[in-house]
Design an enzyme around this catalytic site. Sequence first.
Site, mmCIF file in Angstrom:
data_model
loop_
_atom_site.group_PDB
_atom_site.id
_atom_site.type_symbol
_atom_site.label_atom_id
_atom_site.label_comp_id
_atom_site.label_asym_id
_atom_site.label_seq_id
_atom_site.Cartn_x
_atom_site.Cartn_y
_atom_site.Cartn_z
ATOM 1 C CB THR A 45 -7.330 -4.714 2.300
ATOM 2 O OG1 THR A 45 -6.435 -4.212 3.296
ATOM 3 C CG2 THR A 45 -7.280 -3.810 1.082
ATOM 4 C CG ASP B 142 -2.010 1.043 1.125
ATOM 5 O OD1 ASP B 142 -2.496 1.281 0.004
ATOM 6 O OD2 ASP B 142 -2.387 1.609 2.160
ATOM 7 C CG ASP C 141 -5.625 -0.289 3.343
ATOM 8 O OD1 ASP C 141 -5.773 -1.461 3.709
ATOM 9 O OD2 ASP C 141 -4.607 0.380 3.563
ATOM 10 C CG HIS D 89 -4.530 10.802 2.770
ATOM 11 N ND1 HIS D 89 -5.580 10.788 3.662
ATOM 12 C CD2 HIS D 89 -3.699 9.794 3.150
ATOM 13 C CE1 HIS D 89 -5.396 9.806 4.547
ATOM 14 N NE2 HIS D 89 -4.269 9.194 4.249
ATOM 15 C CE LYS E 48 -3.926 1.770 7.026
ATOM 16 N NZ LYS E 48 -4.990 2.393 6.217
ATOM 17 C CD GLU F 207 -6.445 4.558 4.913
ATOM 18 O OE1 GLU F 207 -5.787 3.940 4.053
ATOM 19 O OE2 GLU F 207 -5.940 5.074 5.931
ATOM 20 C CD GLU G 82 -7.905 12.758 4.462
ATOM 21 O OE1 GLU G 82 -7.383 13.608 3.713
ATOM 22 O OE2 GLU G 82 -8.118 11.576 4.123
ATOM 23 C CD GLU H 217 -5.684 2.918 0.007
ATOM 24 O OE1 GLU H 217 -4.912 2.327 -0.796
ATOM 25 O OE2 GLU H 217 -5.476 2.974 1.231
ATOM 26 N NE ARG I 104 -7.907 6.595 9.783
ATOM 27 C CZ ARG I 104 -7.189 6.694 8.674
ATOM 28 N NH1 ARG I 104 -5.877 6.519 8.740
ATOM 29 N NH2 ARG I 104 -7.751 6.939 7.520
ATOM 30 C CD GLN J 118 -2.569 3.669 10.713
ATOM 31 O OE1 GLN J 118 -3.758 3.553 10.459
ATOM 32 N NE2 GLN J 118 -1.708 4.165 9.847
#
Length: 416
Positions: free
Chosen positions: A257, A126, A233, A133, A253, A199, A363, A201, A237, A240
Amino acid sequence: MSFVEYPETSDFPIENLPFGVFSTAANPTPRCGSRIGDFAIDLGQIKAQLTGAAISPHVDVFDAPTLNGFMALGRPAWKETRAALQKLLSKEDATLQGDAELRAKVLIPIADVTMAMPAKIGDYTDFYSSKEHATNLGTMFRPGGAALLPNWLHIPVGYHGRASSVVVSGTPLKRPCGQQRPKPEEPPIFGPCKLLDFELEMAFFTGPPNKLGEPISIENAQDHIFGMVLMNDWSARDIQKFEYIPLGPFLGKNFGTTVSPWVVTMDALEPFLTPNVPQDPAPLPYLAHEDPYNFDINLAAAIKAPGQEAAVVTNSNFKYMYWTMKQQLAHHSVTGCPMQPGDLLGSGTISGPAPGSYGSMLEIAWRGTKPVDIGNGQSRKFIQDGDEVIMTGYCQGAGYRVGFGECTGSILPANV
């Protein structure tokens, strides 16, 4: 024009013809296919019609339960197969159109199909290639400091993920458990993730391999890129945040996915090439390429809470990516790292320049300070149990679109 009917808004017109793996109740063996409109195309049933010099000696690859063998054949075989399918599905060709028995074997209603992972993924990487971002996260977590770390403008930053937890669209995932440290002055705690995020992606599958010690050059990188899928993905948070220094993502993570099942070829996407994002400073020569290899792909993510309609929470576009797929692949292999057919390389979260185009809840809700309205009096800062995240993407042509279908996943309660 195809003899198969579909609306202008279909993601899968004759201009697309993606590749995937499917099964049916009548034949539960996974096999390779393509798609047009609301029909899957059983490629094993039309092997005899694939007569190009690059594909005809290798048509048995379509009997396999993955696309890896087809991916390994390279661009000439990919292009020949797509061209042959376009001819067979055209109004001018009678091979399928005029043979009801063969047509019934080849064209299978999509409602009767169960999709599988398109490839056996040996390795998954990834990247972190959206400048917007990376800037947003740097602004959040390094207030007063540089939003971008010193290496970001020089290399496509990436990390190796866990291939075993990459799942096909529609697969539910359990909320992960792990260590978090909500209060910096206190020891960590263990439990279910409280800040679960998506996420937005995209990702690409690789084709022909390179040998150990022999990099893939920027000039030849496109010959090793088979096609693209949507990708979510998922990100824990809080887990992480506690674990990622100094070695980066791990448990935050590796729990899941999600990828869309139909792989859209680069030939289908070629009409939607758009200029690369200007890069300053100029990349080093092994990463430099002037030919455009960015794509105008409209993207959206929606949240569907239990018992209510899906609410779109962001609209973005792949064209915002700072580092191109060619640069990602050239950088990944510059050490001589061997890439294998079916390896998956993710773009990283795709965020645009405005809040309405951000690619993650971190975000969109700006670290939980701006809850997002999803209808019926409900709002979200992060993803709750029972929520389904639905991602879509398409390129808009003149009277047609080349799309990816949906990339969906729902969250189940944690094991506690």
